[in-house]
Design an enzyme around this catalytic site. Structure first.
Site, PDB file in Angstrom:
ATOM      1  N   HIS A 163       0.670  -1.196   0.189  1.00 34.17           N
ATOM      2  CA  HIS A 163       0.085  -0.103  -0.095  1.00 34.17           C
ATOM      3  C   HIS A 163       0.752   1.133  -0.113  1.00 34.17           C
ATOM      4  CE1 HIS A 163      -3.483  -2.420   2.161  1.00 34.17           C
ATOM      5  NE2 HIS A 163      -3.685  -2.202   0.794  1.00 34.17           N
ATOM      6  N   CYS A 250      -3.576   1.012   9.282  1.00 35.35           N
ATOM      7  CA  CYS A 250      -4.651   0.237   8.947  1.00 35.35           C
ATOM      8  C   CYS A 250      -5.622  -0.036   9.842  1.00 35.35           C
ATOM      9  CB  CYS A 250      -3.876  -1.294   8.511  1.00 35.35           C
ATOM     10  SG  CYS A 250      -2.232  -1.187   7.650  1.00 35.35           S
TER      11      CYS A 250
END
Length: 255
Positions: A163, A250
């Protein structure tokens, strides 16, 4: 400044979360303890934390950041690139939590895929990583929605990381932690880049919350660099979440 945060308690199935780390399965009991300490750190940073119940049907559902992008104008429900996660955003408790805070709710639609771990907010601009989880169609939809609300976005192709925020963390005040492929990227030249060495690359995934910075435990050089910028540092152990490709950002939606 952030006022609210949404988190989800890890479920027992977290041990079966998606992983490319080769570090073994997480210890469920330790993951729970670390998550509680994470919530405690967020509370110290002055936000109200909404805690959602664990959901055994979705091993990765504690990583709530990926299923929605919370902006000051609207919330955008994503469509995760990992097929096993695509129904997480539709979970009733998540929908109810978001509706409590947002009047305007938008959605990413097929064939677009977006995981908000690929999105970094810098003021009113959103950098969107084009990755294995966020495709071009999803990124373009995201930009169109942002522009509808007077915000902006741009696409950053990724080469190595899972990511975008795996290797970046914007700490406000023009400060940007950078690791790996982003150290030499011309995209972020206007920001004050703080380089994180390869051996501490995981430590680049920090989060700024109201002049505090949550930093993962075990990365002393990254911590020292952040402290050197004058931030109040809160150290949180995320070793069990690292085993399933997760980090500090996250685990929460912050808005």
């Amino acid at each position: 400044m952030f006022t609210n945060v949404i988190v989800r308690v890890p479920s027992k199935s977290v041990v079966d979360g998606i992983s490319s780390s080769n570090e073994g399965k997480p210890n469920y009991g330790l993951a729970l303890k670390q998550h509680e300490e994470y919530v405690s750190a967020l509370t110290k940073a002055g936000v109200n934390v909404t805690v959602l119940e664990p959901n055994d049907d979705f091993p990765d559902s504690c990583f709530v950041e990926d299923v929605a992008l919370c902006t000051k104008k609207c919330v955008i429900i994503t469509r995760p690139g990992a097929a096993s996660r695509q129904k997480e955003a539709a979970l009733q408790d998540m929908q109810e939590a978001l509706k409590k805070f947002y009047e305007h709710i938008e959605y990413i639609e097929a064939p677009g895929t977006v995981e908000a771990g690929d999105i970094m907010m810098v003021g009113d601009h959103f950098y969107i990583g084009e990755s294995a989880r966020t495709n071009r169609a999803g990124a373009e939809q995201m930009i169109a929605i942002l522009e509808k609300y007077g915000l902006s976005g741009s696409i950053v192709p990724l080469k190595e990381v899972l990511h975008l925020k795996t290797g970046l963390a914007y700490l406000e005040n023009n400060n940007l932690l950078v690791a790996g492929e982003f150290i030499t990227s011309p995209v972020f030249e206007k920001l004050n880049k703080i380089e994180i060495s390869p051996d501490e690359a995981y430590g680049a995934n920090c989060i700024w919350v109201n002049d505090h910075v949550l930093v993962p435990a075990g990365y002393p050089n990254a911590q020292k660099a952040i402290e050197g910028l004058g931030y109040k540092v809160l150290v949180v152990d995320t070793s069990e979440f690292r085993k399933i490709d997760g980090g500090l950002s996250c685990l929460s939606l912050r808005f």
